[in-house]
Design a protein around this motif. Structure first.
Motif, PDB file in Angstrom:
ATOM      1  N   ILE A   5      34.290 136.985  -1.566  1.00  0.00           N
ATOM      2  CA  ILE A   5      35.235 137.131  -2.934  1.00  0.00           C
ATOM      3  C   ILE A   5      36.077 135.982  -3.523  1.00  0.00           C
ATOM      4  O   ILE A   5      35.718 135.426  -4.490  1.00  0.00           O
ATOM      5  CB  ILE A   5      35.979 138.240  -3.067  1.00  0.00           C
ATOM      6  N   LYS A   6      35.503 134.470  -2.504  1.00  0.00           N
ATOM      7  CA  LYS A   6      36.186 133.349  -2.999  1.00  0.00           C
ATOM      8  C   LYS A   6      35.155 132.752  -3.393  1.00  0.00           C
ATOM      9  O   LYS A   6      35.642 132.466  -4.660  1.00  0.00           O
ATOM     10  CB  LYS A   6      36.862 133.143  -1.808  1.00  0.00           C
ATOM     11  N   GLN A   7      34.188 132.273  -3.289  1.00  0.00           N
ATOM     12  CA  GLN A   7      33.016 132.270  -3.449  1.00  0.00           C
ATOM     13  C   GLN A   7      32.466 132.228  -4.683  1.00  0.00           C
ATOM     14  O   GLN A   7      32.662 132.070  -5.505  1.00  0.00           O
ATOM     15  CB  GLN A   7      32.105 132.125  -2.330  1.00  0.00           C
ATOM     16  N   GLU A   8      32.426 133.624  -4.633  1.00  0.00           N
ATOM     17  CA  GLU A   8      32.185 133.977  -6.535  1.00  0.00           C
ATOM     18  C   GLU A   8      32.925 134.129  -7.161  1.00  0.00           C
ATOM     19  O   GLU A   8      32.876 133.286  -8.936  1.00  0.00           O
ATOM     20  CB  GLU A   8      31.567 136.533  -5.870  1.00  0.00           C
ATOM     21  N   THR A   9      34.897 133.530  -6.970  1.00  0.00           N
ATOM     22  CA  THR A   9      35.481 133.576  -7.713  1.00  0.00           C
ATOM     23  C   THR A   9      35.001 131.889  -8.605  1.00  0.00           C
ATOM     24  O   THR A   9      35.751 131.626  -9.615  1.00  0.00           O
ATOM     25  CB  THR A   9      36.751 133.579  -7.129  1.00  0.00           C
ATOM     26  N   LYS A  10      34.539 130.841  -7.187  1.00  0.00           N
ATOM     27  CA  LYS A  10      34.388 129.705  -7.865  1.00  0.00           C
ATOM     28  C   LYS A  10      33.275 129.064  -8.380  1.00  0.00           C
ATOM     29  O   LYS A  10      33.768 128.579  -9.831  1.00  0.00           O
ATOM     30  CB  LYS A  10      34.446 129.154  -6.219  1.00  0.00           C
ATOM     31  N   ASP A  11      32.708 130.378  -7.782  1.00  0.00           N
ATOM     32  CA  ASP A  11      30.501 130.288  -9.213  1.00  0.00           C
ATOM     33  C   ASP A  11      31.239 130.522 -10.604  1.00  0.00           C
ATOM     34  O   ASP A  11      31.076 129.872 -11.121  1.00  0.00           O
ATOM     35  CB  ASP A  11      29.933 130.718  -7.959  1.00  0.00           C
ATOM     36  N   ILE A  12      32.275 132.049 -10.383  1.00  0.00           N
ATOM     37  CA  ILE A  12      32.643 132.338 -12.022  1.00  0.00           C
ATOM     38  C   ILE A  12      33.175 131.050 -12.875  1.00  0.00           C
ATOM     39  O   ILE A  12      33.172 130.843 -13.773  1.00  0.00           O
ATOM     40  CB  ILE A  12      32.770 132.940 -11.584  1.00  0.00           C
ATOM     41  N   GLU A  13      34.155 130.578 -12.019  1.00  0.00           N
ATOM     42  CA  GLU A  13      35.083 129.177 -12.336  1.00  0.00           C
ATOM     43  C   GLU A  13      34.240 128.491 -12.840  1.00  0.00           C
ATOM     44  O   GLU A  13      34.497 127.922 -14.099  1.00  0.00           O
ATOM     45  CB  GLU A  13      36.391 128.693 -11.610  1.00  0.00           C
TER      46      GLU A  13
END
Length: 122
Positions: A5-13
Motif C-alpha cells: 500500500i505504501k508503494q502504491e501510494t508513492k506511485d500515485i503521488e
C-alpha cells in the motif's frame, strides 16, 4: 500488505506530480502559441466585442487557429489541471481505503463540477 500500500501510494503521488507538471507545461505552451499568434496577426481573430465564450465556439475557433480561441483553450487546460489532480486523489484515497478523505475529495470534485456548470449556464 502494508508495504504494498505504501508503494502504491508513492506511485500515485508521483503520477499526481507528473499530471501537474505536464498539465502546466502543456497549458503554458498553448497559451504562448496563442499569444505568439496574436502578436503576429495583430488581432484576436474576431470582430471587436465578439469573442466566443461557449466551449464549442472556442474549440471551433481554436481549430480555425484564431488567437483568442487558442488562448482560451490554454486557460481551460490550466484550469483542468488541478481538477485532474482531484480525480487522481479520489482514486488514491480509495486505494488506501481512506473513506473519509475519499468522500471529502469527491465532495470537492462535485463542487468544482457544479461551479463549472453554473459558470457555463450563468
Amino acid at each position: 500488505m502494508n508495504q504494498k500500500i505504501k508503494q502504491e501510494t508513492k506511485d500515485i503521488e508521483l503520477i499526481i506530480g507528473k499530471i501537474l507538471r505536464v498539465g502546466v507545461f502543456v497549458a503554458a505552451a498553448v497559451i504562448l502559441a496563442g499569444l505568439a499568434m496574436f502578436l503576429i496577426e495583430g488581432t484576436g481573430g474576431y470582430p471587436a466585442n465578439a469573442h466566443p465564450s461557449r466551449p464549442a465556439a472556442i474549440i471551433q475557433g481554436a481549430i480555425a487557429l484564431k488567437p483568442y480561441a487558442v488562448l482560451m483553450v490554454g486557460l481551460f487546460l490550466l484550469i483542468l489541471t488541478p481538477v485532474l489532480r482531484v480525480v487522481v486523489s479520489i482514486y488514491a484515497f480509495f486505494k488506501e481505503q481512506d473513506w473519509l478523505y475519499t468522500w471529502i475529495t469527491t465532495a470537492v470534485l462535485v463542487i468544482l463540477i457544479g461551479a463549472m456548470v453554473i459558470g457555463y449556464f450563468g
